[in-house]
Design a protein around this motif. Structure first.
Motif, PDB file in Angstrom:
ATOM      1  N   VAL A 252       0.833  -1.210   0.000  1.00 28.22           N
ATOM      2  CA  VAL A 252       0.000   0.000   0.000  1.00 28.22           C
ATOM      3  C   VAL A 252       0.869   1.262   0.000  1.00 28.22           C
ATOM      4  CG1 VAL A 252      -2.184  -0.807   0.960  1.00 28.22           C
ATOM      5  CG2 VAL A 252      -0.284  -0.307   2.523  1.00 28.22           C
ATOM      6  N   ASN A 253       0.382   2.247  -0.706  1.00 32.78           N
ATOM      7  CA  ASN A 253       1.000   3.573  -0.666  1.00 32.78           C
ATOM      8  C   ASN A 253       0.425   4.382   0.491  1.00 32.78           C
ATOM      9  OD1 ASN A 253       2.615   3.147  -2.921  1.00 32.78           O
ATOM     10  ND2 ASN A 253       1.023   3.860  -4.340  1.00 32.78           N
ATOM     11  N   LYS A 254       1.116   5.474   0.805  1.00 29.62           N
ATOM     12  CA  LYS A 254       0.643   6.408   1.821  1.00 29.62           C
ATOM     13  C   LYS A 254      -0.807   6.808   1.522  1.00 29.62           C
ATOM     14  CE  LYS A 254       2.214   9.024   5.303  1.00 29.62           C
ATOM     15  NZ  LYS A 254       2.909   8.488   6.482  1.00 29.62           N
ATOM     16  N   HIS A 255      -1.629   6.797   2.569  1.00 32.89           N
ATOM     17  CA  HIS A 255      -3.038   7.202   2.465  1.00 32.89           C
ATOM     18  C   HIS A 255      -3.862   6.338   1.513  1.00 32.89           C
ATOM     19  CE1 HIS A 255      -1.256  11.177   3.904  1.00 32.89           C
ATOM     20  NE2 HIS A 255      -2.001  10.747   4.893  1.00 32.89           N
ATOM     21  N   ALA A 256      -3.442   5.099   1.351  1.00 29.90           N
ATOM     22  CA  ALA A 256      -4.239   4.183   0.521  1.00 29.90           C
ATOM     23  C   ALA A 256      -5.627   3.988   1.134  1.00 29.90           C
ATOM     24  CB  ALA A 256      -3.534   2.828   0.413  1.00 29.90           C
ATOM     25  N   LYS A 257      -6.561   3.643   0.281  1.00 29.37           N
ATOM     26  CA  LYS A 257      -7.925   3.375   0.757  1.00 29.37           C
ATOM     27  C   LYS A 257      -8.307   1.936   0.421  1.00 29.37           C
ATOM     28  CE  LYS A 257      -9.466   8.028   0.967  1.00 29.37           C
ATOM     29  NZ  LYS A 257     -10.337   9.027   0.353  1.00 29.37           N
ATOM     30  N   ILE A 258      -8.901   1.281   1.397  1.00 33.38           N
ATOM     31  CA  ILE A 258      -9.309  -0.110   1.216  1.00 33.38           C
ATOM     32  C   ILE A 258     -10.780  -0.258   1.596  1.00 33.38           C
ATOM     33  CG2 ILE A 258      -8.850  -2.511   1.843  1.00 33.38           C
ATOM     34  CD1 ILE A 258      -5.995  -1.820   2.384  1.00 33.38           C
ATOM     35  N   PRO A 259     -11.687  -0.077   0.619  1.00 38.61           N
ATOM     36  CA  PRO A 259     -13.088  -0.388   0.912  1.00 38.61           C
ATOM     37  C   PRO A 259     -13.242  -1.911   0.987  1.00 38.61           C
ATOM     38  CG  PRO A 259     -12.827   0.890  -1.144  1.00 38.61           C
ATOM     39  CD  PRO A 259     -11.480   0.406  -0.755  1.00 38.61           C
ATOM     40  N   LEU A 260     -13.865  -2.368   2.060  1.00 39.87           N
ATOM     41  CA  LEU A 260     -14.076  -3.806   2.245  1.00 39.87           C
ATOM     42  C   LEU A 260     -15.517  -4.111   1.857  1.00 39.87           C
ATOM     43  CD1 LEU A 260     -12.517  -4.244   5.809  1.00 39.87           C
ATOM     44  CD2 LEU A 260     -11.391  -4.675   3.612  1.00 39.87           C
ATOM     45  N   CYS A 261     -15.651  -4.784   0.727  1.00 44.95           N
ATOM     46  CA  CYS A 261     -16.990  -5.032   0.181  1.00 44.95           C
ATOM     47  C   CYS A 261     -17.526  -6.362   0.674  1.00 44.95           C
ATOM     48  CB  CYS A 261     -16.855  -5.015  -1.332  1.00 44.95           C
ATOM     49  SG  CYS A 261     -18.394  -5.206  -2.170  1.00 44.95           S
ATOM     50  N   GLY A 262     -16.627  -7.290   0.921  1.00 42.28           N
ATOM     51  CA  GLY A 262     -16.993  -8.630   1.354  1.00 42.28           C
ATOM     52  C   GLY A 262     -15.721  -9.447   1.343  1.00 42.28           C
ATOM     53  N   MET A 263     -15.786 -10.656   1.842  1.00 41.00           N
ATOM     54  CA  MET A 263     -14.580 -11.482   1.911  1.00 41.00           C
ATOM     55  C   MET A 263     -14.947 -12.907   1.546  1.00 41.00           C
ATOM     56  SD  MET A 263     -12.610 -10.000   5.260  1.00 41.00           S
ATOM     57  CE  MET A 263     -12.099  -8.264   5.312  1.00 41.00           C
ATOM     58  N   ILE A 264     -14.992 -13.160   0.234  1.00 41.32           N
ATOM     59  CA  ILE A 264     -15.506 -14.441  -0.247  1.00 41.32           C
ATOM     60  C   ILE A 264     -14.674 -15.613   0.277  1.00 41.32           C
ATOM     61  CG2 ILE A 264     -14.264 -14.475  -2.452  1.00 41.32           C
ATOM     62  CD1 ILE A 264     -17.891 -15.141  -2.623  1.00 41.32           C
ATOM     63  N   SER A 265     -13.391 -15.367   0.576  1.00 45.66           N
ATOM     64  CA  SER A 265     -12.554 -16.472   1.066  1.00 45.66           C
ATOM     65  C   SER A 265     -12.906 -16.844   2.495  1.00 45.66           C
ATOM     66  CB  SER A 265     -11.065 -16.105   0.982  1.00 45.66           C
ATOM     67  OG  SER A 265     -10.681 -15.210   2.009  1.00 45.66           O
ATOM     68  N   GLU A 266     -13.687 -16.018   3.168  1.00 46.53           N
ATOM     69  CA  GLU A 266     -13.879 -16.184   4.603  1.00 46.53           C
ATOM     70  C   GLU A 266     -15.280 -16.618   5.029  1.00 46.53           C
ATOM     71  OE1 GLU A 266     -11.030 -16.213   5.332  1.00 46.53           O
ATOM     72  OE2 GLU A 266     -10.043 -14.312   5.774  1.00 46.53           O
ATOM     73  N   TYR A 267     -16.277 -16.425   4.154  1.00 50.42           N
ATOM     74  CA  TYR A 267     -17.661 -16.663   4.577  1.00 50.42           C
ATOM     75  C   TYR A 267     -17.901 -18.085   5.074  1.00 50.42           C
ATOM     76  CZ  TYR A 267     -19.054 -12.286   2.307  1.00 50.42           C
ATOM     77  OH  TYR A 267     -19.191 -10.985   1.944  1.00 50.42           O
ATOM     78  N   ASN A 268     -17.201 -19.041   4.473  1.00 51.32           N
ATOM     79  CA  ASN A 268     -17.528 -20.426   4.782  1.00 51.32           C
ATOM     80  C   ASN A 268     -16.728 -21.016   5.933  1.00 51.32           C
ATOM     81  OD1 ASN A 268     -19.507 -20.532   2.790  1.00 51.32           O
ATOM     82  ND2 ASN A 268     -17.976 -20.894   1.209  1.00 51.32           N
ATOM     83  N   LYS A 269     -15.945 -20.147   6.607  1.00 44.56           N
ATOM     84  CA  LYS A 269     -15.111 -20.638   7.707  1.00 44.56           C
ATOM     85  C   LYS A 269     -15.538 -20.013   9.028  1.00 44.56           C
ATOM     86  CE  LYS A 269     -11.104 -20.311   4.652  1.00 44.56           C
ATOM     87  NZ  LYS A 269      -9.993 -19.392   4.387  1.00 44.56           N
ATOM     88  N   ALA A 270     -15.410 -20.777  10.096  1.00 44.85           N
ATOM     89  CA  ALA A 270     -15.551 -20.190  11.433  1.00 44.85           C
ATOM     90  C   ALA A 270     -14.431 -19.165  11.585  1.00 44.85           C
ATOM     91  CB  ALA A 270     -15.414 -21.270  12.495  1.00 44.85           C
ATOM     92  N   TRP A 271     -14.693 -18.078  12.319  1.00 45.06           N
ATOM     93  CA  TRP A 271     -13.703 -16.991  12.300  1.00 45.06           C
ATOM     94  C   TRP A 271     -12.357 -17.416  12.861  1.00 45.06           C
ATOM     95  CZ3 TRP A 271     -11.162 -14.527  16.303  1.00 45.06           C
ATOM     96  CH2 TRP A 271     -11.665 -14.669  17.596  1.00 45.06           C
ATOM     97  N   THR A 272     -12.386 -18.326  13.829  1.00 37.88           N
ATOM     98  CA  THR A 272     -11.112 -18.750  14.420  1.00 37.88           C
ATOM     99  C   THR A 272     -10.298 -19.599  13.450  1.00 37.88           C
ATOM    100  OG1 THR A 272     -12.337 -20.559  15.408  1.00 37.88           O
ATOM    101  CG2 THR A 272     -11.855 -18.689  16.828  1.00 37.88           C
ATOM    102  N   GLU A 273     -10.922 -20.035  12.374  1.00 40.81           N
ATOM    103  CA  GLU A 273     -10.183 -20.823  11.378  1.00 40.81           C
ATOM    104  C   GLU A 273      -9.789 -20.019  10.153  1.00 40.81           C
ATOM    105  OE1 GLU A 273     -12.514 -24.510  11.194  1.00 40.81           O
ATOM    106  OE2 GLU A 273     -12.025 -24.363  13.337  1.00 40.81           O
ATOM    107  N   ARG A 274     -10.112 -18.731  10.194  1.00 38.66           N
ATOM    108  CA  ARG A 274      -9.746 -17.896   9.050  1.00 38.66           C
ATOM    109  C   ARG A 274      -8.276 -17.547   9.095  1.00 38.66           C
ATOM    110  NH1 ARG A 274     -14.970 -14.155   9.889  1.00 38.66           N
ATOM    111  NH2 ARG A 274     -16.493 -15.681   9.190  1.00 38.66           N
ATOM    112  N   GLU A 275      -7.753 -17.170   7.934  1.00 43.51           N
ATOM    113  CA  GLU A 275      -6.372 -16.712   7.831  1.00 43.51           C
ATOM    114  C   GLU A 275      -6.262 -15.386   8.568  1.00 43.51           C
ATOM    115  OE1 GLU A 275      -4.155 -18.452   6.428  1.00 43.51           O
ATOM    116  OE2 GLU A 275      -4.763 -19.274   4.493  1.00 43.51           O
ATOM    117  N   GLY A 276      -5.387 -15.318   9.536  1.00 39.78           N
ATOM    118  CA  GLY A 276      -5.185 -14.047  10.226  1.00 39.78           C
ATOM    119  C   GLY A 276      -4.341 -13.110   9.376  1.00 39.78           C
TER     120      GLY A 276
END
Lengths: 353, 353
Positions: A252-276
């Protein structure tokens, strides 16, 4: 009541409901089931300011899956045994509202996943002009959930400058295809990641991405981003989360913006099993804005969005790829397709012709 | 040049420099070393618009550590063998600038970690009024880096409403003690986490926190936050990162704001060895704003900050706890104290009386 000529038909309507929550994994036929309901067209069975719709198209989006976990994550959590609700288009076949007549084609963001349904006319956001020249599925794609999500993410939250380096994941999905095109219209340099060579070709050739890569072929996301972003990343529209997000934070560059629209890699996992994500400290030094968003909070901008997108559409500046599943019984299959790398473009179901 | 009466003294000045980068762990005497430099007071050896300072106080802040990694993380990366730079207060002992006279007490955010130094008068942000009634160390504490960081985090980025539920980690540290008091002045409910029972007492009794807990005694941060935030968290000023940030993300309310001021738990680890945050998906559903910040980007607000904080100070509405290390040779020890749970309040070094 029940006078001469009144339509006393009772329609059979198949509808999808949540039989049990699916905390993990792709929901299957144990979780989502179809049943047949009966729906009377007798006027006294339709509440005031409600209409009966014959469902034409339904929008199948990843957020639907996040409503099936049984967890209250800030996402709407439906009760068990209730019918699933989606963004849809229907034809009015019976009206108890003077503003709507039989034959009107209307949009409701809360259309039941059913062949026929009763909706409050307050939930109707739009009556479609049949002479608009816009094909009906576009109302739930370019002008629906994915188009609006792309517009909020790019135009409202990221607000990139000409020349900004923009990265979009799930770039050939419903949101990604529009987000990339909107960023190109803003004069940005746009790179996408997606899950097949066919989709890499599609987004470069049809959606004007400057470049794209198949993330299955990149073992080292960090190295891939070094290659595609020699000048760093100014905007990342995140549709996937996990390892890709982590890799992005190293570029990321200085002052980058990251809108989080969704996380398709994560929906099907319990949160404790997600990639940190281990490098959030980079957000500090680079003063990054990371912001989750839900469309419900931006409804006051829907009019601006629709006007702008229709303009782009009419001038041929933006295109769509829509995958149509035919028949209400295809819902489970269409939902599952979102979680494979095979899906291309926006997924919709055509329920009735 | 060198005329009758000119001060031709040459001062010996001990100064700290980076002998080698410390990518991991708390920097030690292999990384940071002290040496003696010679500094001439002859006027022709002082550049125009520069002054020679006798250093009085130096501000020891966690960001200094992040400049010693050898990595370019968006944080300023000094060259090896250069003198370390910190926020400091000094007395002018020789001036080559008509705006400054011998005896003036001045603040420079880029004061070398040395007993005596030459600084550009452009780097001086303020001349201290000796009759202000404000003690000198407050200029690098309440009115310095930690006060400004707390003010930017709470007043500019989080902008909480009366009644907002505010959580602050490292709450008895330099930033935390001011942030909690500012949030209280805004009418918020404020809870802090800190590393000892003594500090829990301090922040409740002296800084007006509504409640606080010793994170060493809470094996399950999630359970602790459930207890202290039955109505969820609206603002989290993050000074630590890692597992505490992850726990917070399970308790955020809709549209919560998370200013990221620094991550004390993470500075001493290589990024791949840091605790990954696994529940960033919560940022989407709760539409959280997470924003890293560096003070350099907010210098246009420094005047507003100083005016407001001096007002609070004069009206007895805000207090400080300052830990003073005596003598330049104590720098390494004072820096190390930031990474223990023993440190209380703002750490400064008194270099000369």
């Amino acid at each position: 009541m029940g006078g001469v000529g009144e339509d006393m038909r009772v329609l059979e309507s198949r509808e999808w409901y949540i039989a049990s929550y699916a905390p993990q994994g792709v929901p299957n036929s144990d979780h989502l089931k179809i049943r047949t309901a009966k729906l009377s067209l007798a006027l006294n069975s339709i509440p005031e300011r409600h209409v009966v719709l014959e469902t034409l198209f339904l929008s199948v989006d990843p957020y639907l899956r996040s409503r099936m976990t049984g967890r209250e994550d800030g996402l709407y959590l439906p009760h068990i045994f209730t019918v699933i609700i989606a963004f849809g288009v229907g034809r009015v076949i019976k009206s108890n509202d003077p503003n709507y007549s039989e034959g009107d084609i209307v949009i409701s963001p809360v259309t039941p996943l059913a062949e026929y349904c009763v909706v409050s006319s307050q939930s109707i956001t739009r009556k479609i002009d049949p002479h608009s020249g816009i094909s009906t599925p576009e109302y739930i794609s370019l002008l629906g959930v994915p188009g609006f999500a792309a517009w909020v993410g790019i135009e409202v939250i990221a607000d990139p400058k000409p020349g900004s380096n923009v990265f979009i994941s799930a770039a050939a999905g419903g949101v990604g295809m529009y987000a990339g095109q909107l960023a190109k219209l803003e004069g940005c340099r746009v790179i996408g990641s997606t899950g097949s060579d066919e989709k890499v070709r599609l987004i470069k050739e049809e959606f004007g991405y400057d470049d794209a890569f198949n993330y299955h072929k990149e073992k080292d996301f960090d190295a891939a981003l070094s290659k595609y972003f020699p000048n760093g990343i100014d905007v990342y529209l995140d549709n996937v989360g996990g390892r890709m997000l982590e890799a992005v934070l190293n570029h990321v560059n200085k002052h980058a913006k990251i809108p989080l629209c969704g996380m398709i890699s994560e929906y099907n996992k319990a949160w404790t099993e997600r990639e940190g994500v281990r490098n959030l400290l980079n957000l500090v030094g680079k003063e990054v804005h990371m912001q989750g968003f839900m469309l419900g909070s931006y409804m006051d901008r829907f009019g601006d969005f629709a006007k702008e997108m229709e303009g782009h559409l009419k001038h041929g500046k933006i295109g769509s790829k829509i995958k149509i599943f035919h028949g209400i019984d295809k819902f489970l299959e269409s939902l599952g397709s979102l979680f494979t790398s095979c899906n291309i473009g926006k997924v919709v179901i055509q329920v009735n012709e």
